[in-house]
Design a protein around this motif. Structure first.
Motif, PDB file in Angstrom:
ATOM      1  N   LYS A   1       0.888  -1.135  -0.004  1.00 56.72           N
ATOM      2  CA  LYS A   1       0.118  -0.164  -0.036  1.00 56.72           C
ATOM      3  C   LYS A   1       0.918   1.186  -0.039  1.00 56.72           C
ATOM      4  N   VAL A   2       1.956   1.240   0.905  1.00 59.59           N
ATOM      5  CA  VAL A   2       2.634   2.565   0.694  1.00 59.59           C
ATOM      6  C   VAL A   2       3.547   2.602  -0.243  1.00 59.59           C
ATOM      7  N   ALA A   3       4.239   1.435  -1.063  1.00 63.55           N
ATOM      8  CA  ALA A   3       4.853   1.241  -2.065  1.00 63.55           C
ATOM      9  C   ALA A   3       4.083   2.031  -3.418  1.00 63.55           C
ATOM     10  N   GLU A   4       2.719   1.544  -3.211  1.00 59.48           N
ATOM     11  CA  GLU A   4       1.976   1.914  -4.402  1.00 59.48           C
ATOM     12  C   GLU A   4       1.637   3.778  -4.269  1.00 59.48           C
ATOM     13  N   LYS A   5       1.673   4.149  -3.011  1.00 56.09           N
ATOM     14  CA  LYS A   5       1.387   5.558  -2.776  1.00 56.09           C
ATOM     15  C   LYS A   5       2.907   6.519  -3.081  1.00 56.09           C
TER      16      LYS A   5
ATOM     17  N   LYS B   1       4.940   5.415  -5.457  1.00 56.58           N
ATOM     18  CA  LYS B   1       5.307   4.697  -6.825  1.00 56.58           C
ATOM     19  C   LYS B   1       5.937   5.969  -7.616  1.00 56.58           C
ATOM     20  N   PRO B   2       5.125   6.961  -7.788  1.00 59.42           N
ATOM     21  CA  PRO B   2       5.491   8.201  -8.580  1.00 59.42           C
ATOM     22  C   PRO B   2       6.993   8.944  -8.193  1.00 59.42           C
ATOM     23  N   ILE B   3       7.141   8.817  -6.813  1.00 58.03           N
ATOM     24  CA  ILE B   3       8.336   9.243  -6.225  1.00 58.03           C
ATOM     25  C   ILE B   3       9.561   8.285  -6.720  1.00 58.03           C
ATOM     26  N   ILE B   4       9.248   7.177  -6.819  1.00 59.61           N
ATOM     27  CA  ILE B   4      10.276   5.936  -7.085  1.00 59.61           C
ATOM     28  C   ILE B   4      10.608   6.139  -8.512  1.00 59.61           C
ATOM     29  N   TYR B   5       9.586   6.380  -9.492  1.00 53.92           N
ATOM     30  CA  TYR B   5       9.623   6.524 -10.846  1.00 53.92           C
ATOM     31  C   TYR B   5      10.833   7.864 -11.043  1.00 53.92           C
ATOM     32  N   HIS B   6      10.126   8.971 -10.463  1.00 53.80           N
ATOM     33  CA  HIS B   6      10.914  10.151 -10.640  1.00 53.80           C
ATOM     34  C   HIS B   6      12.525   9.840 -10.305  1.00 53.80           C
ATOM     35  N   ILE B   7      12.784   9.494  -9.231  1.00 52.42           N
ATOM     36  CA  ILE B   7      14.033   9.138  -8.465  1.00 52.42           C
ATOM     37  C   ILE B   7      14.894   8.256  -9.606  1.00 52.42           C
ATOM     38  N   LYS B   8      14.194   7.371 -10.087  1.00 51.99           N
ATOM     39  CA  LYS B   8      14.970   6.338 -10.960  1.00 51.99           C
ATOM     40  C   LYS B   8      15.083   7.081 -12.472  1.00 51.99           C
ATOM     41  N   SER B   9      14.123   7.907 -12.731  1.00 51.19           N
ATOM     42  CA  SER B   9      14.435   8.672 -14.040  1.00 51.19           C
ATOM     43  C   SER B   9      15.370   9.804 -14.211  1.00 51.19           C
TER      44      SER B   9
ATOM     45  N   TYR C   1      12.561  -2.270   9.140  1.00 52.77           N
ATOM     46  CA  TYR C   1      13.764  -1.685   8.423  1.00 52.77           C
ATOM     47  C   TYR C   1      13.248  -1.720   7.008  1.00 52.77           C
ATOM     48  N   ALA C   2      12.340  -2.637   6.480  1.00 57.78           N
ATOM     49  CA  ALA C   2      11.816  -2.769   4.875  1.00 57.78           C
ATOM     50  C   ALA C   2      11.037  -1.571   4.864  1.00 57.78           C
ATOM     51  N   MET C   3      10.149  -1.111   5.812  1.00 56.14           N
ATOM     52  CA  MET C   3       9.460   0.100   5.563  1.00 56.14           C
ATOM     53  C   MET C   3      10.225   1.350   5.584  1.00 56.14           C
ATOM     54  N   GLU C   4      11.039   1.492   6.476  1.00 54.27           N
ATOM     55  CA  GLU C   4      12.070   2.518   6.530  1.00 54.27           C
ATOM     56  C   GLU C   4      12.899   2.779   4.999  1.00 54.27           C
ATOM     57  N   GLY C   5      13.277   1.853   4.978  1.00 50.79           N
ATOM     58  CA  GLY C   5      13.882   1.786   3.708  1.00 50.79           C
ATOM     59  C   GLY C   5      12.979   2.311   2.369  1.00 50.79           C
ATOM     60  N   LEU C   6      11.926   1.756   2.182  1.00 57.60           N
ATOM     61  CA  LEU C   6      11.074   2.098   1.335  1.00 57.60           C
ATOM     62  C   LEU C   6      10.673   3.453   1.295  1.00 57.60           C
ATOM     63  N   LEU C   7      10.538   4.166   2.660  1.00 56.39           N
ATOM     64  CA  LEU C   7       9.989   5.431   3.050  1.00 56.39           C
ATOM     65  C   LEU C   7      11.259   6.463   2.761  1.00 56.39           C
TER      66      LEU C   7
ATOM     67  N   SER D   1      25.547 -10.337   3.133  1.00 55.03           N
ATOM     68  CA  SER D   1      26.230  -9.998   1.731  1.00 55.03           C
ATOM     69  C   SER D   1      25.240  -9.947   0.571  1.00 55.03           C
ATOM     70  N   GLN D   2      23.960  -9.510   0.785  1.00 56.01           N
ATOM     71  CA  GLN D   2      22.869  -9.543   0.077  1.00 56.01           C
ATOM     72  C   GLN D   2      22.055  -8.307   0.394  1.00 56.01           C
ATOM     73  N   VAL D   3      21.815  -7.625  -0.722  1.00 54.50           N
ATOM     74  CA  VAL D   3      20.854  -6.423  -0.479  1.00 54.50           C
ATOM     75  C   VAL D   3      19.572  -6.885  -1.352  1.00 54.50           C
ATOM     76  N   PHE D   4      18.447  -6.444  -0.672  1.00 60.14           N
ATOM     77  CA  PHE D   4      17.162  -6.708  -1.147  1.00 60.14           C
ATOM     78  C   PHE D   4      16.494  -5.458  -1.598  1.00 60.14           C
ATOM     79  N   ILE D   5      16.240  -5.511  -2.876  1.00 62.17           N
ATOM     80  CA  ILE D   5      15.667  -3.813  -3.527  1.00 62.17           C
ATOM     81  C   ILE D   5      14.204  -4.116  -4.052  1.00 62.17           C
ATOM     82  N   TYR D   6      13.372  -3.226  -3.637  1.00 64.00           N
ATOM     83  CA  TYR D   6      12.138  -3.192  -4.361  1.00 64.00           C
ATOM     84  C   TYR D   6      12.189  -2.752  -5.460  1.00 64.00           C
ATOM     85  N   VAL D   7      11.635  -3.527  -6.488  1.00 70.23           N
ATOM     86  CA  VAL D   7      11.367  -3.143  -8.046  1.00 70.23           C
ATOM     87  C   VAL D   7      10.185  -2.845  -8.304  1.00 70.23           C
ATOM     88  N   GLY D   8       9.156  -3.410  -7.558  1.00 69.20           N
ATOM     89  CA  GLY D   8       7.705  -3.458  -7.768  1.00 69.20           C
ATOM     90  C   GLY D   8       6.984  -4.651  -7.417  1.00 69.20           C
ATOM     91  N   GLY D   9       5.650  -4.638  -7.531  1.00 72.12           N
ATOM     92  CA  GLY D   9       4.887  -5.876  -7.231  1.00 72.12           C
ATOM     93  C   GLY D   9       5.433  -6.665  -6.017  1.00 72.12           C
TER      94      GLY D   9
END
Length: 154
Positions: A42-46, A48-56, A118-124, A81-89
């Motif tokens: 739900k937070v990721a969906e909210k 999402k436009p910020i994520i796209y802007h940062i990537k662009s 930590y997952a939520m803080e990383g997303l936010l 030694s592994q990072v987990f990256i939210y890329v969508g879905g």
């Protein structure tokens, strides 16, 4: 019934009761993970436009808890030694830092083994990337100007 049989029967009853408790706890935990996953999505969906802007803009997503960055998306976890990256879905990209090996991990599986906080803080943290960049640039400018002024008499 002798004393030994009675002790064994009591122990078996205890095992059966513990098994019922374990099944209840497993169900509670699974429900909790499902609720965490829904909140995360739900937070990721909210944002999402910020994520796209940062990537662009080609900006890096940073995570202050894990001291690492990614250009693919918000870093929501780090383990062995592994990072987990939210890329969508409902999946996270898992990257091994040592050899750049990548793979997908279901979000609910990740949440069952890692910190939801930590997952939520990383997303936010995505929301603050530009503000953090502005502060970093200003700090570098201030330090550079201070160093330059030390040599103004030369």
């Amino acid at each position: 019934m002798n004393e030994v049989e009675e002790v064994i029967n009591q122990f078996i009853e205890k095992l059966e009761e513990n098994e019922r408790i374990i099944k209840v706890r497993q169900k509670q935990l699974n429900n909790l993970i499902q609720n965490q996953e829904e909140k995360f999505l739900k937070v990721a969906e909210k944002i999402k436009p910020i994520i796209y802007h940062i990537k662009s803009q080609g900006y890096a997503f940073k995570n202050t808890h894990f001291n690492c960055q990614s250009y693919e998306g918000p870093i929501v976890g780090y383990q062995d030694s592994q990072v987990f990256i939210y890329v969508g879905g409902r999946y996270l990209q898992k990257r091994t830092l040592t050899d750049e090996e990548a793979g997908l991990v279901p979000l609910d599986h990740f949440l069952s083994e890692n910190s939801f906080k930590y997952a939520m803080e990383g997303l936010l943290e995505t929301v603050q990337i530009q503000d953090n960049m502005i502060r970093e640039y200003q700090k570098d400018i201030d330090n550079g100007e201070a160093e330059l002024s030390e040599f103004k008499h030369y």
